[in-house]
Write a protein that holds these residues in place. Sequence first.
Motif, PDB file in Angstrom:
ATOM      1  N   PHE A  46       0.839  -1.204   0.000  1.00 38.08           N
ATOM      2  CA  PHE A  46       0.000   0.000   0.000  1.00 38.08           C
ATOM      3  C   PHE A  46       0.876   1.256   0.000  1.00 38.08           C
ATOM      4  O   PHE A  46       0.640   2.203  -0.763  1.00 38.08           O
ATOM      5  N   ALA A  47       1.903   1.273   0.851  1.00 37.90           N
ATOM      6  CA  ALA A  47       2.804   2.422   0.922  1.00 37.90           C
ATOM      7  C   ALA A  47       3.549   2.616  -0.395  1.00 37.90           C
ATOM      8  O   ALA A  47       3.811   3.754  -0.812  1.00 37.90           O
ATOM      9  N   THR A  48       3.873   1.511  -1.068  1.00 35.84           N
ATOM     10  CA  THR A  48       4.561   1.596  -2.354  1.00 35.84           C
ATOM     11  C   THR A  48       3.682   2.265  -3.406  1.00 35.84           C
ATOM     12  O   THR A  48       4.164   3.087  -4.203  1.00 35.84           O
ATOM     13  N   VAL A  49       2.400   1.942  -3.412  1.00 36.65           N
ATOM     14  CA  VAL A  49       1.472   2.566  -4.366  1.00 36.65           C
ATOM     15  C   VAL A  49       1.402   4.073  -4.119  1.00 36.65           C
ATOM     16  O   VAL A  49       1.467   4.880  -5.058  1.00 36.65           O
ATOM     17  N   VAL A  50       1.285   4.459  -2.847  1.00 40.39           N
ATOM     18  CA  VAL A  50       1.253   5.890  -2.507  1.00 40.39           C
ATOM     19  C   VAL A  50       2.548   6.564  -2.961  1.00 40.39           C
ATOM     20  O   VAL A  50       2.537   7.653  -3.553  1.00 40.39           O
ATOM     21  N   TYR A  51       3.662   5.918  -2.687  1.00 39.60           N
ATOM     22  CA  TYR A  51       4.981   6.442  -3.050  1.00 39.60           C
ATOM     23  C   TYR A  51       5.101   6.649  -4.562  1.00 39.60           C
ATOM     24  O   TYR A  51       5.579   7.705  -5.023  1.00 39.60           O
ATOM     25  N   LEU A  52       4.665   5.674  -5.344  1.00 39.58           N
ATOM     26  CA  LEU A  52       4.787   5.774  -6.798  1.00 39.58           C
ATOM     27  C   LEU A  52       3.870   6.849  -7.374  1.00 39.58           C
ATOM     28  O   LEU A  52       4.259   7.597  -8.278  1.00 39.58           O
ATOM     29  N   LEU A  53       2.650   6.934  -6.855  1.00 37.57           N
ATOM     30  CA  LEU A  53       1.737   7.981  -7.321  1.00 37.57           C
ATOM     31  C   LEU A  53       2.282   9.362  -6.971  1.00 37.57           C
ATOM     32  O   LEU A  53       2.224  10.292  -7.791  1.00 37.57           O
ATOM     33  N   MET A  78       8.931   8.760 -12.033  1.00 36.08           N
ATOM     34  CA  MET A  78       8.330   7.673 -11.258  1.00 36.08           C
ATOM     35  C   MET A  78       9.148   6.392 -11.387  1.00 36.08           C
ATOM     36  O   MET A  78       9.391   5.697 -10.391  1.00 36.08           O
ATOM     37  N   VAL A  79       9.592   6.090 -12.587  1.00 38.30           N
ATOM     38  CA  VAL A  79      10.405   4.883 -12.803  1.00 38.30           C
ATOM     39  C   VAL A  79      11.738   4.999 -12.067  1.00 38.30           C
ATOM     40  O   VAL A  79      12.206   4.041 -11.437  1.00 38.30           O
ATOM     41  N   PHE A  80      12.344   6.171 -12.119  1.00 38.32           N
ATOM     42  CA  PHE A  80      13.603   6.412 -11.401  1.00 38.32           C
ATOM     43  C   PHE A  80      13.417   6.167  -9.903  1.00 38.32           C
ATOM     44  O   PHE A  80      14.213   5.457  -9.270  1.00 38.32           O
ATOM     45  N   LEU A  81      12.363   6.723  -9.316  1.00 39.85           N
ATOM     46  CA  LEU A  81      12.098   6.533  -7.897  1.00 39.85           C
ATOM     47  C   LEU A  81      11.776   5.074  -7.585  1.00 39.85           C
ATOM     48  O   LEU A  81      12.153   4.559  -6.522  1.00 39.85           O
ATOM     49  N   VAL A 119      15.044   3.082  -7.387  1.00 43.01           N
ATOM     50  CA  VAL A 119      15.741   3.350  -6.125  1.00 43.01           C
ATOM     51  C   VAL A 119      15.091   2.567  -4.988  1.00 43.01           C
ATOM     52  O   VAL A 119      15.770   1.961  -4.149  1.00 43.01           O
ATOM     53  N   LEU A 120      13.763   2.567  -4.973  1.00 43.85           N
ATOM     54  CA  LEU A 120      13.044   1.855  -3.913  1.00 43.85           C
ATOM     55  C   LEU A 120      13.300   0.350  -3.988  1.00 43.85           C
ATOM     56  O   LEU A 120      13.517  -0.307  -2.960  1.00 43.85           O
ATOM     57  N   VAL A 121      13.276  -0.205  -5.185  1.00 48.73           N
ATOM     58  CA  VAL A 121      13.532  -1.638  -5.353  1.00 48.73           C
ATOM     59  C   VAL A 121      14.916  -1.989  -4.825  1.00 48.73           C
ATOM     60  O   VAL A 121      15.099  -3.010  -4.135  1.00 48.73           O
ATOM     61  N   ALA A 122      15.909  -1.156  -5.139  1.00 48.98           N
ATOM     62  CA  ALA A 122      17.273  -1.420  -4.673  1.00 48.98           C
ATOM     63  C   ALA A 122      17.345  -1.407  -3.154  1.00 48.98           C
ATOM     64  O   ALA A 122      17.985  -2.278  -2.536  1.00 48.98           O
ATOM     65  N   LEU A 123      16.681  -0.447  -2.530  1.00 53.85           N
ATOM     66  CA  LEU A 123      16.711  -0.357  -1.074  1.00 53.85           C
ATOM     67  C   LEU A 123      15.966  -1.508  -0.415  1.00 53.85           C
ATOM     68  O   LEU A 123      16.410  -2.057   0.599  1.00 53.85           O
TER      69      LEU A 123
END
Length: 284
Positions: free
Chosen positions: A31-38, A56-59, A62-66
């Motif tokens: 859920f937090a990931t959806v909010v983050y991407l939007l 959005m893809v760049f962010l 970064v999130l996937v790597a973390l």
Amino acid sequence: MLKLRIITALCLIPVVLGAVFLLPLPFFALFATVVYLLAGREWGRFIDAGKSNVVMVFLALVLVALMAAVPIEHIWANGLHPWIGIVLTAGALWWLVALPLVLRYPQSRGLWQNRPWLKALFALLSLVPFFWSLLVLRSYQYEQDAHYGAWLLLFVMALVWAADTGAYFAGKAFGKHKLCPRVSPGKTIEGMLGGVLAACLLALAVTYAIDLSSAQRTAVLLASAVAVLASVLGDLVESMFKREAGIKDSGSILPGHGGIMDRIDSLTAALPVFVVVYQLAGQG
């Protein structure tokens, strides 16, 4: 418009509370990931309206790597994971950098106006710590009590909501001196002080209603006060970038409210700052 805002809010409240209290941690992270991407897509509009998906893809990358480096079950392994601590500290320091940018606007735009990469870095420092602070708070003492972190997260969010409400009514009743007229002409110093007072009263009421040691209570109150001040800055920073981009709302996904960023701008600053200050107070 007011009716539409109320209807949207009445729909959002159960969705947010349901996500916070009812979703298991892995699904809350989704859920937090959806909010983050939007929110990331909307941040892209501040940089270049034609490249919002690129941002959005760049962010997302970064999130996937973390998340690959720090699985959510390791966030609180033997204390807060060092990598997450670094991310949140970087986020808190970003807001210290953002303060003079807001206070000196429009002169400060010369530093970042024609540097998309720098604005992308600002997006990164705003949204990545926000995402992780959501998970840090929600997962706090998760193994002992699955809902402890939910109440903690709700508490910090409620501080921001109390500050917003207090600022609105105090500004209406007493507002005379503009807080930052070149960024957000409607905000007043009296409104800000009223909002801080409302949030601090809420923090006092909650900390004295539950069983906390004196050190814990002091840490929570300190973190709450600093987080509320940071929430004001989060709102102003988004207003600054929207003004520079020539847009009124960050998006249109929430009828009557605008975009996701219009709803979480204060939280992007308040949540990571709360965690960092509480950690610095030695209570994390």
